[in-house]
Design an enzyme around this catalytic site. Sequence first.
Site, PDB file in Angstrom:
ATOM      1  N   LYS A   1       5.495   2.416  -2.527  1.00 56.74           N
ATOM      2  CA  LYS A   1       5.524   3.560  -3.005  1.00 56.74           C
ATOM      3  C   LYS A   1       5.786   3.833  -4.756  1.00 56.74           C
ATOM      4  O   LYS A   1       6.486   2.998  -5.180  1.00 56.74           O
ATOM      5  CB  LYS A   1       6.473   4.614  -2.534  1.00 56.74           C
ATOM      6  CG  LYS A   1       5.874   6.179  -2.251  1.00 56.74           C
ATOM      7  CD  LYS A   1       4.955   6.225  -1.259  1.00 56.74           C
ATOM      8  CE  LYS A   1       4.663   7.757  -0.999  1.00 56.74           C
ATOM      9  NZ  LYS A   1       4.053   7.842   0.162  1.00 56.74           N
TER      10      LYS A   1
ATOM     11  N   THR B   1      -7.131  12.461   8.011  1.00 55.15           N
ATOM     12  CA  THR B   1      -5.437  12.612   8.530  1.00 55.15           C
ATOM     13  C   THR B   1      -5.587  13.682   9.571  1.00 55.15           C
ATOM     14  O   THR B   1      -5.273  13.467  10.733  1.00 55.15           O
ATOM     15  CB  THR B   1      -4.620  13.034   7.507  1.00 55.15           C
ATOM     16  OG1 THR B   1      -4.585  12.185   6.232  1.00 55.15           O
ATOM     17  CG2 THR B   1      -3.083  12.822   7.909  1.00 55.15           C
TER      18      THR B   1
ATOM     19  N   LYS C   1       0.971  -1.169   0.018  1.00 56.98           N
ATOM     20  CA  LYS C   1      -0.061   0.098   0.082  1.00 56.98           C
ATOM     21  C   LYS C   1       0.874   1.124  -0.263  1.00 56.98           C
ATOM     22  O   LYS C   1       1.752   1.258   0.841  1.00 56.98           O
ATOM     23  CB  LYS C   1      -0.952  -0.167   1.287  1.00 56.98           C
ATOM     24  CG  LYS C   1      -1.945   1.132   1.301  1.00 56.98           C
ATOM     25  CD  LYS C   1      -3.041   0.969   0.753  1.00 56.98           C
ATOM     26  CE  LYS C   1      -3.688   2.251   0.359  1.00 56.98           C
ATOM     27  NZ  LYS C   1      -4.044   2.627  -0.851  1.00 56.98           N
TER      28      LYS C   1
HETATM   29  P1  NAD Z   1      -1.122  20.611   1.504  1.00 56.40           P
HETATM   30  O1  NAD Z   1      -0.418  20.995   0.361  1.00 56.40           O
HETATM   31  O2  NAD Z   1      -2.847  20.356   1.599  1.00 56.40           O
HETATM   32  O3  NAD Z   1      -0.968  21.682   2.455  1.00 56.40           O
HETATM   33  C1  NAD Z   1       0.287  22.045   2.880  1.00 56.40           C
HETATM   34  C2  NAD Z   1       0.528  23.368   3.664  1.00 56.40           C
HETATM   35  O4  NAD Z   1       1.600  23.932   4.017  1.00 56.40           O
HETATM   36  C3  NAD Z   1      -0.125  24.782   3.034  1.00 56.40           C
HETATM   37  O5  NAD Z   1      -1.054  25.274   3.803  1.00 56.40           O
HETATM   38  C4  NAD Z   1       0.895  25.450   2.801  1.00 56.40           C
HETATM   39  O6  NAD Z   1       0.482  27.164   2.619  1.00 56.40           O
HETATM   40  C5  NAD Z   1       2.013  25.244   4.111  1.00 56.40           C
HETATM   41  N1  NAD Z   1       3.315  25.556   4.005  1.00 56.40           N
HETATM   42  C6  NAD Z   1       3.880  25.478   2.946  1.00 56.40           C
HETATM   43  N2  NAD Z   1       5.255  25.955   3.065  1.00 56.40           N
HETATM   44  C7  NAD Z   1       5.223  26.341   4.396  1.00 56.40           C
HETATM   45  C8  NAD Z   1       5.916  27.267   5.256  1.00 56.40           C
HETATM   46  N3  NAD Z   1       7.165  27.279   4.661  1.00 56.40           N
HETATM   47  N4  NAD Z   1       5.634  27.672   6.214  1.00 56.40           N
HETATM   48  C9  NAD Z   1       4.259  27.437   6.606  1.00 56.40           C
HETATM   49  N5  NAD Z   1       3.381  26.894   6.094  1.00 56.40           N
HETATM   50  C10 NAD Z   1       3.581  26.213   4.692  1.00 56.40           C
HETATM   51  O7  NAD Z   1      -0.471  19.486   2.155  1.00 56.40           O
HETATM   52  P2  NAD Z   1      -1.245  18.313   3.370  1.00 56.40           P
HETATM   53  O8  NAD Z   1      -1.943  17.110   2.584  1.00 56.40           O
HETATM   54  O9  NAD Z   1      -1.755  19.131   4.379  1.00 56.40           O
HETATM   55  O10 NAD Z   1       0.310  17.585   3.741  1.00 56.40           O
HETATM   56  C11 NAD Z   1       0.808  18.220   4.851  1.00 56.40           C
HETATM   57  C12 NAD Z   1       1.926  17.223   5.256  1.00 56.40           C
HETATM   58  O11 NAD Z   1       1.435  16.127   5.905  1.00 56.40           O
HETATM   59  C13 NAD Z   1       2.845  16.673   4.541  1.00 56.40           C
HETATM   60  O12 NAD Z   1       4.139  16.541   5.078  1.00 56.40           O
HETATM   61  C14 NAD Z   1       2.295  15.455   4.118  1.00 56.40           C
HETATM   62  O13 NAD Z   1       3.281  14.640   3.470  1.00 56.40           O
HETATM   63  C15 NAD Z   1       1.422  14.927   5.173  1.00 56.40           C
HETATM   64  N6  NAD Z   1       0.890  14.139   5.153  1.00 56.40           N
HETATM   65  C16 NAD Z   1      -0.343  14.288   4.515  1.00 56.40           C
HETATM   66  C17 NAD Z   1      -1.382  13.224   4.496  1.00 56.40           C
HETATM   67  C18 NAD Z   1      -2.609  13.587   3.888  1.00 56.40           C
HETATM   68  O14 NAD Z   1      -3.646  12.680   3.886  1.00 56.40           O
HETATM   69  N7  NAD Z   1      -2.938  14.718   3.233  1.00 56.40           N
HETATM   70  C19 NAD Z   1      -1.106  12.146   5.151  1.00 56.40           C
HETATM   71  C20 NAD Z   1      -0.172  11.716   5.906  1.00 56.40           C
HETATM   72  C21 NAD Z   1       0.903  12.931   5.931  1.00 56.40           C
END
Ligand code: NAD
Length: 428
Positions: free
Chosen positions: A106, A190, A70
């Site tokens: 992945k 999440t 997965k």
């Molecule tokens: P996203 O792209 O929806 O949001 C990212 C956010 O981070 C945005 O609001 C952006 O403005 C902000 N950001 C970027 N650079 C920044 C900075 N320098 N300072 C402050 N804010 C900043 O991404 P997401 O899906 O919310 O994912 C966020 C994290 O969580 C990532 O590390 C991702 O790998 C992890 N993650 C996401 C999921 C999921 O289901 N979406 C699951 C597991 C892990």
Amino acid sequence: MSGQINAFEMAQKQFDHVAELLNLDPQVANVLRWPMREYSFRIPVRMDDGSLRIFQGYRVQHNDARGPYKGGIRFHPSETLDTVRALGTWMTWKCAVADIPLGGSKGGIIVDPSTISTGEKERLCRGWVQNMWKNIGPRIDVPAPDIGTTPQMMGWMMDEYSKLVGQYTPGVFTGKPLGGGGSEGRTEATGYGVIYNVREAMQHLGMDPKKSVAAVQGFGNVAQYASIGFVEILGGKVACVSCWDRNDKKSYTYSHKDGVDPRFLLTIVDQYGTVDQKKAQAAGYVREEGDAWIAKDVDVLIPAALEGQVNADSVKKISKRVKLVAEGANGPCTPEADEYFKAHGIFDIPDFLCNSGGVTTSYFESVQNDMNFYWTKDEVLQKLDGKMIQAFHAVLDMALKQKVYMRDAAYMVAIDRVARAMQLRGWV
Ligand code: NAD
């Protein structure tokens, strides 16, 4: 994705450290240090101007002892085989710690998806499946969206697979759009999963959620629902959110004297997580530098944006009041931050436990696809809460029993479960 740090070497180092703590049989360790299978292939795509462009694609299947592989598929210009190997390895540990019956994998394509048209994207997605269809499937390997890929793309990929195998097979990809085989609750999963973990940690630490204040970094998918959950599920207050502004190419922290209203912010944020500055200021929000979030006088920090944000420098700015860090993002805290947390008695919920609500709900999606029967959002979130409670307490119990830090405990729970499954299947 940085050119300097080899992510796979890091994943192997982390593994070696825990294998030693667990006193793992060297033969078992030797299997788990490496992916079981790796696919590297070229995808020819007819571009809109009639030319033919060749893209490099990957799929790395790390371990399927506990169930089908997965993991997501990333479209990124600096994708490498080693990044995909590392991420596939981490997926094995994430699924194991969440105790969902899946392994880890992945995939990726070297491409900047913003530089190709919608039609070209669709042909590229279908091309990836044409290369991989014999080696993926609901009982083999179930891909999902990741950086640069979307629910729509999962819809195209699922369609291509279904055509190639000759039957509708929605369970081969997760993260599909609602109405196209997707699950209710995936959007919230999440962020709410982070909050279910925070609730359990607060109970363990004797913190009163209703009197707690959090500072959040990010306002994308994870941070939005972690903020909403902190207010609506826990009854706490969110002092600020910090996000990147894609117009200014700078990050800002937005706070409000009464605490932020995440539902309001949701109405003024775009699909890339950029908050509308004018509308925020008109509603009484104060705008500060992007890194101001980390120094706020709060009880809980939720880094939910990027990797490496709580590091040797920034960790020193943390308020003495902080008792809990919940890692919503992947890899937001560096080893130096870990040392600081340990020295100052700060409780950390490690990323692959804290943000495992996403993959858990992906698993629920394939279960619903298999049954061809779909749950309501409440049912999905209730089941998710149950899984998060179990996962959190398995790790906490390990941490208390072995007197180790939560991150090591999470790795110990995960690696132990995978090693046991391999032994039970007679692989080692
Ligand atoms: P996203 O792209 O929806 O949001 C990212 C956010 O981070 C945005 O609001 C952006 O403005 C902000 N950001 C970027 N650079 C920044 C900075 N320098 N300072 C402050 N804010 C900043 O991404 P997401 O899906 O919310 O994912 C966020 C994290 O969580 C990532 O590390 C991702 O790998 C992890 N993650 C996401 C999921 C999921 O289901 N979406 C699951 C597991 C892990």
